[in-house]
Every structure is written in structure tokens, then in C-alpha cells.
Motif scaffolding. Structure first.
Motif, PDB file in Angstrom:
ATOM      1  N   GLU A 151       7.524   4.710   7.505  1.00 12.52           N
ATOM      2  CA  GLU A 151       6.081   4.559   7.562  1.00 12.52           C
ATOM      3  C   GLU A 151       5.514   4.306   6.167  1.00 12.52           C
ATOM      4  O   GLU A 151       5.953   4.910   5.196  1.00 12.52           O
ATOM      5  CB  GLU A 151       5.455   5.808   8.165  1.00 12.52           C
ATOM      6  CG  GLU A 151       5.860   6.015   9.612  1.00 12.52           C
ATOM      7  CD  GLU A 151       5.454   7.378  10.129  1.00 12.52           C
ATOM      8  OE1 GLU A 151       5.371   8.317   9.325  1.00 12.52           O
ATOM      9  OE2 GLU A 151       5.215   7.485  11.335  1.00 12.52           O
ATOM     10  N   PRO A 152       4.523   3.431   6.061  1.00 13.61           N
ATOM     11  CA  PRO A 152       3.875   3.211   4.767  1.00 13.61           C
ATOM     12  C   PRO A 152       3.105   4.461   4.351  1.00 13.61           C
ATOM     13  O   PRO A 152       2.431   5.083   5.167  1.00 13.61           O
ATOM     14  CB  PRO A 152       2.935   2.039   5.035  1.00 13.61           C
ATOM     15  CG  PRO A 152       2.664   2.098   6.496  1.00 13.61           C
ATOM     16  CD  PRO A 152       3.928   2.609   7.119  1.00 13.61           C
ATOM     17  N   VAL A 153       3.228   4.834   3.110  1.00 11.07           N
ATOM     18  CA  VAL A 153       2.579   6.036   2.602  1.00 11.07           C
ATOM     19  C   VAL A 153       1.491   5.639   1.613  1.00 11.07           C
ATOM     20  O   VAL A 153       1.675   4.733   0.805  1.00 11.07           O
ATOM     21  CB  VAL A 153       3.604   6.952   1.898  1.00 11.07           C
ATOM     22  CG1 VAL A 153       2.932   8.184   1.319  1.00 11.07           C
ATOM     23  CG2 VAL A 153       4.715   7.341   2.861  1.00 11.07           C
ATOM     24  N   ASP A 154       0.359   6.328   1.694  1.00 10.19           N
ATOM     25  CA  ASP A 154      -0.673   6.131   0.685  1.00 10.19           C
ATOM     26  C   ASP A 154      -0.802   7.413  -0.121  1.00 10.19           C
ATOM     27  O   ASP A 154      -0.575   8.513   0.399  1.00 10.19           O
ATOM     28  CB  ASP A 154      -2.016   5.772   1.330  1.00 10.19           C
ATOM     29  CG  ASP A 154      -2.890   4.971   0.390  1.00 10.19           C
ATOM     30  OD1 ASP A 154      -2.469   4.750  -0.769  1.00 10.19           O
ATOM     31  OD2 ASP A 154      -3.986   4.564   0.789  1.00 10.19           O
ATOM     32  N   PHE A 155      -1.134   7.268  -1.387  1.00 11.41           N
ATOM     33  CA  PHE A 155      -1.276   8.407  -2.290  1.00 11.41           C
ATOM     34  C   PHE A 155      -2.726   8.469  -2.752  1.00 11.41           C
ATOM     35  O   PHE A 155      -3.263   7.490  -3.279  1.00 11.41           O
ATOM     36  CB  PHE A 155      -0.333   8.260  -3.487  1.00 11.41           C
ATOM     37  CG  PHE A 155       1.120   8.146  -3.098  1.00 11.41           C
ATOM     38  CD1 PHE A 155       1.854   9.278  -2.793  1.00 11.41           C
ATOM     39  CD2 PHE A 155       1.742   6.906  -3.009  1.00 11.41           C
ATOM     40  CE1 PHE A 155       3.196   9.179  -2.425  1.00 11.41           C
ATOM     41  CE2 PHE A 155       3.069   6.802  -2.641  1.00 11.41           C
ATOM     42  CZ  PHE A 155       3.806   7.947  -2.351  1.00 11.41           C
ATOM     43  N   ILE A 156      -3.340   9.631  -2.572  1.00 11.37           N
ATOM     44  CA  ILE A 156      -4.770   9.771  -2.812  1.00 11.37           C
ATOM     45  C   ILE A 156      -5.028  11.025  -3.633  1.00 11.37           C
ATOM     46  O   ILE A 156      -4.425  12.074  -3.390  1.00 11.37           O
ATOM     47  CB  ILE A 156      -5.529   9.872  -1.469  1.00 11.37           C
ATOM     48  CG1 ILE A 156      -5.228   8.663  -0.585  1.00 11.37           C
ATOM     49  CG2 ILE A 156      -7.039  10.001  -1.694  1.00 11.37           C
ATOM     50  CD1 ILE A 156      -5.668   8.806   0.847  1.00 11.37           C
ATOM     51  N   GLY A 157      -5.936  10.931  -4.601  1.00 12.90           N
ATOM     52  CA  GLY A 157      -6.287  12.119  -5.370  1.00 12.90           C
ATOM     53  C   GLY A 157      -6.778  11.776  -6.763  1.00 12.90           C
ATOM     54  O   GLY A 157      -6.740  10.620  -7.197  1.00 12.90           O
ATOM     55  N   PRO A 158      -7.217  12.780  -7.513  1.00 17.05           N
ATOM     56  CA  PRO A 158      -7.785  12.542  -8.849  1.00 17.05           C
ATOM     57  C   PRO A 158      -6.802  11.950  -9.851  1.00 17.05           C
ATOM     58  O   PRO A 158      -7.197  11.185 -10.731  1.00 17.05           O
ATOM     59  CB  PRO A 158      -8.257  13.934  -9.283  1.00 17.05           C
ATOM     60  CG  PRO A 158      -7.538  14.897  -8.408  1.00 17.05           C
ATOM     61  CD  PRO A 158      -7.333  14.191  -7.112  1.00 17.05           C
ATOM     62  N   SER A 159      -5.510  12.288  -9.718  1.00 16.22           N
ATOM     63  CA  SER A 159      -4.532  11.717 -10.651  1.00 16.22           C
ATOM     64  C   SER A 159      -4.361  10.221 -10.414  1.00 16.22           C
ATOM     65  O   SER A 159      -4.136   9.453 -11.365  1.00 16.22           O
ATOM     66  CB  SER A 159      -3.177  12.418 -10.502  1.00 16.22           C
ATOM     67  OG  SER A 159      -3.286  13.792 -10.764  1.00 16.22           O
TER      68      SER A 159
END
Length: 299
Positions: A151-159
Motif C-alpha cells: 500500500e502507498p504510505v503518506d508521511f504527515i507531521g511537523p518534521s
């Protein structure tokens, strides 16, 4: 979908490479048949060159005969996103020394690819940062019933936000790196990586008004020798101490806990978690919105 995928405690490296002057290049050449071949080759050839440099370093560079490489082989970076003329890679860091390995291979690939560009209008530039999961940043994994393991993963957050902010400051000569990544790199000295300090600046929406340090890795020498002399490289130990002090100061502020001293479970140097981390880890279990159930039909 295993819940553990969302809750893995990990530190990831992100590496961005972008074509310089691509808008002007496309406008100048007008038709797809004229400008698309370069971009198509970039998408195909740069990842291969990056891979070749990783193989070369492991086989030929004595530094990487270290047990931190031989007994804990680095993962293979994957392409996270293609954003127009930009490729963003990501890779899990199994230990802090891996950051040096990936950065050197990436820097070498950027330098080599640049030398192969024949059009004087075009160039490439790079940036790099790290992000820790899952307390300060999180992985979003879309629902995929038939392809659960890919599955394609997305990375989210302040960094991630910081990474894209500093990427706007990159040039063909200087690759910006996040301050926490600079801390990892300078603790694991490699004299083939040269750092430049550019002062501090406010990054929109980042760290509650704290000015952010501009730290760069040199990726090319300027054509003007006198100008090149003016770009002073900084001492590893001094820069490492600066990064330690900056992160310590910022992380003590209630509004800026999104920047912490990085840690990797089992690392010999970077292993200490903030005192509040385990409690926050418990808090996110079951609270992060997951997408492992099929979305309802829209009538």
C-alpha cells in the motif's frame, strides 16, 4: 491491516532532488517531445545512480566496513513522491551511522548526475531531513483490500513540513539539512561531507516563532573561485555542539516539542527518548484515524 504498521517507533530519512530551471526549460522548448525526454531520463536514471553509489560505498569505502553497516545492512531507499520535477526518497534508519552512508551516496549521485547534464540552462539541487514516528509524525496508509503488503504510505507531521520548508532554500551548490539530521551526521564524522552554516531565519508556521538554523552540505564548487573561498565550511565538533544546544533549548518550550533530539531504538549514541514520550505513545494507540476500513459509498 496490522495496527502495528501505524505504531512502529522509527526514524526515517527523507532525501529530495529537484530539477533547477525546469519551468524555463519547458517554456523554451514548448513541445513535450522536446522537453519530456530530460525529465523522463531524470526520473529513471537518478534513482539508479543513487543505488549504484550505495553499492560502491559498501564495497569500496573503508569507512563502511564498520559493523554498523556490515551487521545491520541499510535498508533500500524507496521513492515516496514525485512532485513535478522533484523526486523524494525515504528510508528507515536502523542506526544513526546509516544517515552518513545515505547522505554521502546521495551527495555523490547529485554531483555525478549534474556533470552529465548537457544543457547549460539546467541543473539539479537537493535537500534532506529526518522525521520520527509515530508520536510527532504519523504514517497514513490508505485502505487496500487486494494489495495489503504494497500500500502507498503518506508521511504527515511537523518534521515533514520543516523538510519541505528548508527544501525551498536549496541551490545547486548547497543542500539544506534539518538541524536534527545535522546532529546525527556531525556525531558520525565523515570528512567527505562539508557543512556550511547560514545563520537563522523564520520558517512560516514552524516552531512557534523560533528562528530555524540554516545548515547546508556542499554539493558543488562555485565557478567563481573567490566566491567559493567565501563559503567557509564549519568544524564538525562546533556544529554538533550548536545543534545539541539548539534542540535542547527549543524542545524545552511547551509549544515546540515537535523538535526533539532524535533517537533510534538500539542505537549506541542516539537512544534516549524524551521523558514524556512513552505516555504520548500510549495516548495515540487507538486515537489516530485509520483507513483500514473501506470508505462508505457516496450517494
Amino acid at each position: 491491516m496490522s495496527e502495528q504498521k501505524y505504531l512502529d517507533c522509527e526514524l526515517r530519512l527523507f532525501l529530495s532532488v529537484d530539477i533547477v530551471n525546469s519551468t524555463e526549460y519547458k517554456a523554451k522548448n514548448i513541445f513535450v517531445s522536446a522537453w519530456a525526454p530530460f525529465i523522463n531520463d531524470f526520473y529513471k536514471d537518478f534513482p539508479n545512480l543513487f543505488t549504484s553509489n550505495m553499492i560502491y560505498l559498501k564495497e569500496k569505502q573503508q569507512d563502511y566496513k564498520d559493523t554498523r553497516i556490515t551487521e545491520s545492512p541499510p535498508d533500500t531507499p524507496i521513492i515516496w513522491k514525485r512532485l513535478g520535477d522533484e523526486i523524494v526518497f525515504t528510508v528507515l534508519l536502523k542506526n544513526s551511522f546509516h544517515s552518513v552512508f545515505f547522505i554521502e551516496a546521495f551527495k555523490n549521485a547529485v554531483e555525478q548526475y549534474r556533470r552529465g547534464i548537457n544543457d547549460p540552462l539546467l541543473n539539479i539541487k537537493a535537500s534532506a531531513w529526518i522525521a520520527g514516528f509515530p508520536v510527532l509524525n504519523f504514517k497514513y496508509i490508505p485502505y487496500s483490500k487486494d494489495n495489503e503488503d504494497n500500500e502507498p504510505v503518506d508521511f504527515i507531521g511537523p518534521s515533514i513540513d520543516i523538510g519541505f520548508r528548508i527544501s525551498k532554500l536549496s541551490t545547486p551548490y548547497l543542500c539544506p539539512v534539518s538541524v536534527d539530521l545535522a546532529l546525527l551526521l556531525t556525531k558520525n564524522t565523515c570528512d567527505r561531507i562539508e557543512f556550511v552554516y547560514g545563520g537563522k531565519t523564520l520558517l512560516k508556521g514552524v516552531l512557534g516563532g523560533f528562528q530555524y538554523p540554516l545548515i547546508f552540505i556542499k554539493t558543488a564548487k562555485r565557478e567563481n573561485d573567490k566566491e567559493e573561498v567565501l563559503i567557509k565550511t564549519v568544524d564538525y565538533a562546533i556544529l554538533n555542539s550548536f545543534c545539541e544546544d539548539y534542540i535542547s533549548t527549543v524542545s524545552k518550550n511547551e509549544n515546540t516539542k515537535s523538535l526533539i533530539r532524535p533517537f533510534i531504538n538500539g542505537d549506541s549514541t542516539f537512544y534516549t527518548k524524551p521523558a514524556w514520550y512513552d505516555e504520548e505513545y500510549k495516548n495515540i494507540q487507538g486515537t489516530v484515524s485509520r483507513s483500514d476500513e473501506k470508505a462508505p459509498d457516496v450517494k
